[in-house]
Design a protein around this motif. Sequence first.
Motif, short mmCIF file in Angstrom:
data_model
loop_
_atom_site.label_atom_id
_atom_site.label_comp_id
_atom_site.label_asym_id
_atom_site.label_seq_id
_atom_site.Cartn_x
_atom_site.Cartn_y
_atom_site.Cartn_z
N ARG A 295 52.43 35.18 -17.74
CA ARG A 295 51.20 35.55 -18.83
C ARG A 295 50.40 34.06 -19.01
N SER A 296 51.14 32.71 -18.69
CA SER A 296 50.51 31.80 -18.88
C SER A 296 49.24 31.60 -17.54
N ALA A 297 49.69 32.19 -16.52
CA ALA A 297 48.71 32.22 -15.36
C ALA A 297 47.16 32.45 -16.05
N ASP B 243 49.03 43.22 -13.23
CA ASP B 243 49.95 44.30 -12.67
C ASP B 243 50.71 44.57 -13.76
N GLU B 244 51.24 45.87 -13.82
CA GLU B 244 51.88 46.44 -14.77
C GLU B 244 51.40 46.16 -16.02
N GLU B 245 50.04 46.34 -16.37
CA GLU B 245 49.31 45.84 -17.33
C GLU B 245 49.87 46.34 -18.82
N GLN C 60 55.14 33.96 -29.80
CA GLN C 60 54.86 32.44 -30.34
C GLN C 60 53.67 32.20 -30.53
N SER C 61 53.40 31.42 -31.39
CA SER C 61 52.00 30.80 -31.74
C SER C 61 51.40 30.24 -30.71
N PRO C 62 50.42 30.54 -30.15
CA PRO C 62 49.24 31.21 -30.43
C PRO C 62 49.89 32.71 -30.00
N ARG C 63 49.72 33.76 -30.85
CA ARG C 63 50.23 35.15 -30.34
C ARG C 63 49.06 35.78 -29.52
N TYR C 64 48.59 35.44 -28.50
CA TYR C 64 47.63 35.95 -27.92
C TYR C 64 48.20 37.14 -26.96
N HIS C 65 47.18 37.86 -26.44
CA HIS C 65 47.65 39.17 -25.34
C HIS C 65 46.87 38.55 -24.05
N ALA C 66 47.42 38.25 -23.00
CA ALA C 66 46.98 37.88 -21.83
C ALA C 66 45.71 38.72 -21.24
N ARG C 67 45.73 39.94 -21.58
CA ARG C 67 44.73 40.97 -21.36
C ARG C 67 43.33 40.47 -22.13
N ASP C 68 43.38 40.31 -23.32
CA ASP C 68 42.43 39.79 -24.23
C ASP C 68 41.75 38.58 -23.72
N ILE C 69 42.67 37.46 -23.28
CA ILE C 69 42.20 36.24 -22.80
C ILE C 69 41.36 36.56 -21.40
N LEU D 195 42.99 46.00 -14.10
CA LEU D 195 44.34 46.38 -14.91
C LEU D 195 45.15 47.32 -14.09
N ALA D 196 46.19 47.17 -13.61
CA ALA D 196 46.99 48.06 -12.68
C ALA D 196 48.49 48.56 -13.33
N SER D 197 48.51 50.19 -13.13
CA SER D 197 49.64 50.45 -13.25
C SER D 197 50.09 51.96 -12.85
#
Length: 732
Positions: A302-304, A318-320, A329-338, A352-354
């Motif tokens: 996720r941090s990538a 991958d496997e979105e 944990q805070s910040p409660r972000y979704h990597a897809r939104d970022i 997005l792949a799956s």
Amino acid sequence: MKGLVARVAVQNVAYHFDELYSYAVPEGVVPQVGERCMVPFGKGDSARQAVIIELNEKTGDEELKELGAILDSAPLFNEKMIRLALFMKERTFCTVYDALRTMLPGLSHKPNDVTVKMVRLKDGILPKCTEKQLSVVDALKNIEGEVSVKELCYFTGVTPAVVEALHKKDVVEYYEKEVFRRPYNEQITDASDIDLTESQQNAFDNLKHQFENGGGTSLLFGVTGSGKTQVYLRLIDEVEKTGKGIIVMVPEISLTPQTLRIFHRRYGDKVAVFHSGLSDGERLDEWKRVKQGLATIVVGTRSAVFAPFENLGLVIIDEEQEHTYKSEQSPRYHARDIAKYRCAEDKALLVLASATPSFESYMSAKNGKYSLCVLKDRFGQAELPDVETVDMCKERFDGNKNDISRALLTALTENLDAGHQSIVLINRRGYNTYAACDSCGEVVMCPNCSISLTYHRHNNRLMCHYCGYSIPFTTKCPECGADDVHYTGAGTQRFEEELERLLPGARILRMDADTTMQKFSYEEKLTAFRNGEYDIMVGTQMVAKGLDFENVTLVGVLSADQQLFSDDYKSMETTFDLLTQVIGRAGRGKYPGKAIIQTIQPQHDVIQLASTQNFEDFFDTEIIMRKACVFPPYCNLCTISFQGVKEERVLKSSINFLNDLRAKAEGEYSDLKLIVLGPMPERVVKISNKYRHRLIIKCVNNKRFRQMLSELLFDFAKNKENSGVNAIPDIT
């Protein structure tokens, strides 16, 4: 001259106090936006770390505290990263500093740089030197590029004292060079052309065209084993030629080694790695390599998504559908939104792949919001495995007391005889998952959490999987004192033992959170399995997804219906995803595959549809329920979690929040359509001695709703009746 004012984001500030604080820049200090600094904060002027967000000319006569020491020689954050931090604050209700901390490993305590002492010749007349000193001078004249003192001594056979003597004679000079701590050794071993099938080529052509025409978002929907990775690699080849940055994300650390193996073979040192399994120093150095343009491809979890590329070209998730892309944990972000935000800013392409995409992504693709690329068939000669469901109620009725069915045991035996490998999934770790006293009925519970302890045989302890509390194995009841505690339920440790008993001589590898704690343990165990050192891999869901072993021809699934009847609206989707993915691990190479699903609900629609990998029919069925009950993707869910050490205070505070929400929803925000559920206790009401209640709001996550929620959080924090209770929002 009035001077400069620095507006900074301060560390360790509560959300309702978070703002950009102004400080006067002292004379002679030259700060830059994006640098860290120290500031005096609060009534006591305690020293706090901060990040400079803005620099402005002072306009008024207001007396401001002065900025403290500047901690960096150059900005850590560029303007894009600062804008992203402000975006995260508005969307996830975190502080600006916390958003920045998430982007940069070790922001608050920056690990020390590692340097090496280097040596080089100085210009000038050579004084009288010894024979050894002259050999060093000759070596320096002949060496191309840079050399460290250690390397020079190795090549010439002298001691560092000889080099130091030359330094004192002013013949050579020392200098420091930063070196990067590298978690992996990279070298290109296979950069050959990739041949694509017709469907792969069509997908690649569409994605390449979209990249070249302003980017956007695309869903790559392909059955397990359809060759999505080959499409990625061809696409990355094209994007890399443009000099733009590339991010490839996988959902779990367990999948990183396999992905890295593929990328290192093709791209070598151009690849940087981002995941939590690295040390702080390694993570920081990988970040620096990207920042300095030394690495153009980032692979990680996720941090990538925060890789510091100046010009981003491509993000692949991958496997979105995986929940691990959402931070708990805070910040409660979704990597897809970022990723969407960053791709929109740089006109980059998000893929997005799956094989089992999230309902939100699949509906967006069907509605034309995303483009859609489909791979319907497996790559090459591989075919989807045959699937057999086993009714475990009938197994018990027929006298089989084992947790492994006769059909699965027979298939495992035949696979062993054929020299092929097998994967067995049981999504519970530990040995026994439940302990209770037969005399008084008391369950052996964690004193800190409202959850039963799980017995782990390898350390002979009962453990809490939430807070880590543990006690030695016992049969004595902590409530009545009777020596009558009975252990039931099965986890990975017990199934490992049962397989060893039923299949003597089989080499069994267990993969779960207990066996993969140490650094690089994932890589080592998966490499050993790939090399044929084990016959059977038994594990939790970390063995279910993304793994690609040609010799795996059999997959077994135990307790397949475990999650079907939970109170989570996504329980059907989660079960379908897990079953489809684990079935897809079998028969991915030249050998045909087989999957055996053990269940007490063999005729359940989800199990039947997962057996045939029929996502479209599953979606068409499940989406009717989602619409009727107003669940995502027909709304957003905002969960407010209330946490504190006194349960009555937590309950009272949650009701206070509900009353404030009702007042706003009936007043100035009456235009918002909301459905509110609760407050109610969380599924696990106490964790680490904190009680937890929640309130769920079905809403549309737009700017106006977030404005209302922000006001509610401010009001909640100011109300003394709520002291000692935290209100934590999370929007999905």
